[in-house]
Design a protein around this motif. Structure first.
Motif, short mmCIF file in Angstrom:
data_model
loop_
_atom_site.label_atom_id
_atom_site.label_comp_id
_atom_site.label_asym_id
_atom_site.label_seq_id
_atom_site.Cartn_x
_atom_site.Cartn_y
_atom_site.Cartn_z
N VAL A 296 -5.72 0.69 -3.66
CA VAL A 296 -5.01 1.50 -5.44
C VAL A 296 -3.99 2.73 -5.08
CG1 VAL A 296 -4.62 2.04 -8.00
CG2 VAL A 296 -5.75 -0.12 -6.96
N THR B 294 -0.70 -0.90 -6.93
CA THR B 294 -0.76 -0.87 -8.29
C THR B 294 -2.11 -1.61 -8.38
OG1 THR B 294 0.17 -2.86 -9.07
CG2 THR B 294 1.34 -0.38 -8.78
N ALA B 295 -2.43 -2.73 -7.46
CA ALA B 295 -3.70 -3.49 -8.13
C ALA B 295 -4.48 -4.44 -6.88
CB ALA B 295 -3.93 -4.69 -8.92
#
Length: 200
Positions: free
Chosen positions: A80, A13-14
């Motif tokens: 990502v 996600t990051a």
């Protein structure tokens, strides 16, 4: 310690990669199952790389990735949205369903061929001779965190067969020729070599 039995497919996600101001990376992964009982400082294997939980944002975790890990693994190629194999550290009272996995990657391999079978796929990976020398036919190897049995080996390649469960429950089902993977050889092979070398 881990077993190479993937518990969950997580999603990146990051990702903060090294730049002029820093040489390490920060990785955030969503994985509701593996963080269901996680605490700061716990170990979680991400594509076979043992990482330490530094924070627990909702439904996921963040970990620092040191320069050593970035140079020896394929984590630097993540982005990502990419899916990753996740496994919590093994409990002392649990069954060892795969084999002894440390989460210490020995090198990066590349998928060079994929042959579909009736209900399985045969994959061949290429790696360096320094890694391949520890790989034995019918022995164990960890590919991106997945415990697999070696079906054949040469000086620089090895083969594995993926059953339907592995194809569906891990990232290996979606690998394409040319994709990099993290490789960890059986730690017993390394200790045997070390002991025999000292003896000689």
């Amino acid at each position: 310690m881990f077993t190479g039995i993937v518990e969950e497919l997580g999603t990146v996600t990051a990702l903060e990669l090294p730049d002029a101001s820093r040489s390490d990376a920060v990785l955030t992964v969503s994985g509701p199952l593996v963080v269901s009982d996680a605490a700061l400082g716990d170990s979680i294997a991400v594509d076979g790389v043992c990482l330490t939980v530094t924070s627990l944002p909702g439904g996921g975790f963040t970990a620092d990735v040191m320069p050593e890990s970035l140079s020896r693994t394929a984590l630097a190629s993540l982005a990502v949205g990419r899916r990753v194999n996740l496994e919590r550290a093994m409990r002392a009272d649990a069954r060892l369903g795969g084999h002894i996995v440390q989460g210490h990657v020995d090198g990066v391999g590349t998928l060079v061929s994929r042959t579909p079978g009736e209900r399985w796929d045969d994959l061949v990976f290429e790696t360096s001779p320094e890694v391949a020398r520890y790989v034995a036919e019918k022995g164990s190897i960890t590919v991106s965190g997945v415990s697999l049995t070696v079906t054949g080996v040469t000086a620089t390649t090895f083969g594995v067969s993926l059953i339907p469960t592995t194809l569906e429950a891990t990232t290996l089902g979606g690998l394409e020729v040319g994709d990099p993977v993290n490789l960890e050889v059986d730690v017993i092979a390394k200790y045997v070599e070390r002991l025999l070398g000292a003896r000689a």
